[in-house]
Design an enzyme around this catalytic site. Structure first.
Site, PDB file in Angstrom:
ATOM      1  N   ARG A   1      -7.623 -10.437  49.952  1.00  0.00           N
ATOM      2  CA  ARG A   1      -8.593 -10.376  48.710  1.00  0.00           C
ATOM      3  C   ARG A   1      -9.207 -11.790  48.580  1.00  0.00           C
ATOM      4  O   ARG A   1      -9.620 -11.838  48.420  1.00  0.00           O
ATOM      5  CB  ARG A   1      -8.857  -9.298  48.450  1.00  0.00           C
ATOM      6  CG  ARG A   1     -10.740  -9.013  47.725  1.00  0.00           C
ATOM      7  CD  ARG A   1     -10.934  -8.645  46.909  1.00  0.00           C
ATOM      8  NE  ARG A   1     -10.559  -6.877  47.920  1.00  0.00           N
ATOM      9  CZ  ARG A   1      -9.262  -5.769  47.467  1.00  0.00           C
ATOM     10  NH1 ARG A   1      -8.526  -5.982  46.359  1.00  0.00           N
ATOM     11  NH2 ARG A   1      -9.397  -4.814  48.653  1.00  0.00           N
TER      12      ARG A   1
ATOM     13  N   THR B   1     -19.550  -2.103  45.113  1.00  0.00           N
ATOM     14  CA  THR B   1     -18.316  -1.575  44.959  1.00  0.00           C
ATOM     15  C   THR B   1     -18.658  -0.913  43.191  1.00  0.00           C
ATOM     16  O   THR B   1     -19.071  -1.168  42.757  1.00  0.00           O
ATOM     17  CB  THR B   1     -16.804  -1.515  45.549  1.00  0.00           C
ATOM     18  OG1 THR B   1     -15.932  -1.223  44.842  1.00  0.00           O
ATOM     19  CG2 THR B   1     -16.951  -3.018  43.805  1.00  0.00           C
TER      20      THR B   1
ATOM     21  N   LYS C   1     -11.220  -2.781  42.515  1.00  0.00           N
ATOM     22  CA  LYS C   1     -11.291  -4.466  42.837  1.00  0.00           C
ATOM     23  C   LYS C   1     -12.506  -5.281  42.474  1.00  0.00           C
ATOM     24  O   LYS C   1     -12.699  -6.460  42.475  1.00  0.00           O
ATOM     25  CB  LYS C   1     -11.992  -3.597  44.129  1.00  0.00           C
ATOM     26  CG  LYS C   1     -11.577  -3.444  45.856  1.00  0.00           C
ATOM     27  CD  LYS C   1     -12.435  -3.047  46.586  1.00  0.00           C
ATOM     28  CE  LYS C   1     -11.865  -2.521  47.631  1.00  0.00           C
ATOM     29  NZ  LYS C   1     -13.050  -2.533  48.645  1.00  0.00           N
TER      30      LYS C   1
ATOM     31  N   ASP D   1     -13.814  -5.302  53.407  1.00  0.00           N
ATOM     32  CA  ASP D   1     -13.739  -3.424  53.967  1.00  0.00           C
ATOM     33  C   ASP D   1     -12.078  -4.064  54.196  1.00  0.00           C
ATOM     34  O   ASP D   1     -11.852  -5.277  54.757  1.00  0.00           O
ATOM     35  CB  ASP D   1     -13.764  -2.502  54.585  1.00  0.00           C
ATOM     36  CG  ASP D   1     -13.412  -1.723  55.428  1.00  0.00           C
ATOM     37  OD1 ASP D   1     -13.109  -1.168  54.002  1.00  0.00           O
ATOM     38  OD2 ASP D   1     -13.340  -1.082  56.724  1.00  0.00           O
TER      39      ASP D   1
ATOM     40  N   LYS E   1      -0.747 -12.119  42.379  1.00  0.00           N
ATOM     41  CA  LYS E   1      -1.647 -11.924  43.034  1.00  0.00           C
ATOM     42  C   LYS E   1      -2.638 -11.855  43.804  1.00  0.00           C
ATOM     43  O   LYS E   1      -3.278 -12.304  45.025  1.00  0.00           O
ATOM     44  CB  LYS E   1      -1.418  -9.954  42.907  1.00  0.00           C
ATOM     45  CG  LYS E   1      -2.250  -9.044  44.352  1.00  0.00           C
ATOM     46  CD  LYS E   1      -2.299  -7.859  44.263  1.00  0.00           C
ATOM     47  CE  LYS E   1      -3.618  -7.547  45.365  1.00  0.00           C
ATOM     48  NZ  LYS E   1      -4.311  -5.550  44.847  1.00  0.00           N
TER      49      LYS E   1
END
Length: 199
Positions: free
Chosen positions: A184, A7, A12, A68, A178
């Site tokens: 994730r 990425t 991310k 993804d 989070k």
């Protein structure tokens, strides 16, 4: 262990590095000089993650993982799913337009249940740079879509996704929280546990 995260998404990358900590040195595509627009033409999250990982492993001979993520809304039959990042169409990832489209589609809908699902494809390089193995890890968090934006933090759909049992959106909960409960985070925890067996 050095490993490539396929990425160039700064959000991310930061999230993954924070979750993995000292388990691995995570390199971005830019770090290895990969500036290709890697295709994501799969019909599932699994296919897209593998497609990206295989491209990097095949082109650079390095250990790599790719993810993804899809937001699956029950009332919309699982939309946006694989189209999550580009739901509103157009060039690039327009989070505001994506949220607008989703909120508009759900107007007047009582069932706002949804889930975020992340699939990570890991390919470890073997001798001579050839892939030694492929593995998939999945993380899911259930929740619901709010009726409007709440919170100032986060990215993507964080302002309109409220994880089950928290009463706040990802954007309101903040990065630290989070990163312990997200889809994730759960997929990366499985990845990290597996990587520990390899060092």
């Amino acid at each position: 262990m050095k490993i490539v995260f396929a990425t160039n998404n700064a959000h991310k990358l930061s999230e993954i590095r924070s979750i993995l900590g000292r388990e691995a040195e995570v390199l971005s595509l830019a770090d290895i000089g990969c500036h290709a627009d890697i295709p994501e033409t799969g019909l599932t999250l699994e296919e897209n993650a593998l497609q990206k990982a295989r491209y990097v492993a095949g082109s650079y001979g390095l250990s790599v993982f790719a993810d993804d993520t899809g937001l699956e809304v029950d009332a919309l039959g699982g939309e946006p799913g694989v189209h999550t990042a580009r739901y509103a169409g157009g060039e690039g990832h327009d989070s505001e337009a994506n949220m607008d489209k989703l909120l508009d589609k759900l107007k007047g809908t009582g069932n706002r249940r949804a889930r975020f699902r992340t699939v990570i494809a890991l390919i470890l390089a073997g001798s001579g740079g050839k892939p030694a193995e492929e593995r998939l890890f999945e993380g899911t968090v259930d929740g619901s879509i709010t009726t409007g934006r709440r919170g100032a933090g986060g990215f993507g759909y964080d302002k309109i996704f409220e994880p089950e049992g928290f009463g706040q959106t990802f954007a309101e909960l903040g990065t630290d929280t989070k990163n312990t409960i997200s889809h994730r985070a759960r997929a990366v925890a499985k990845l990290a546990a597996y990587l520990k067996t390899k060092v």
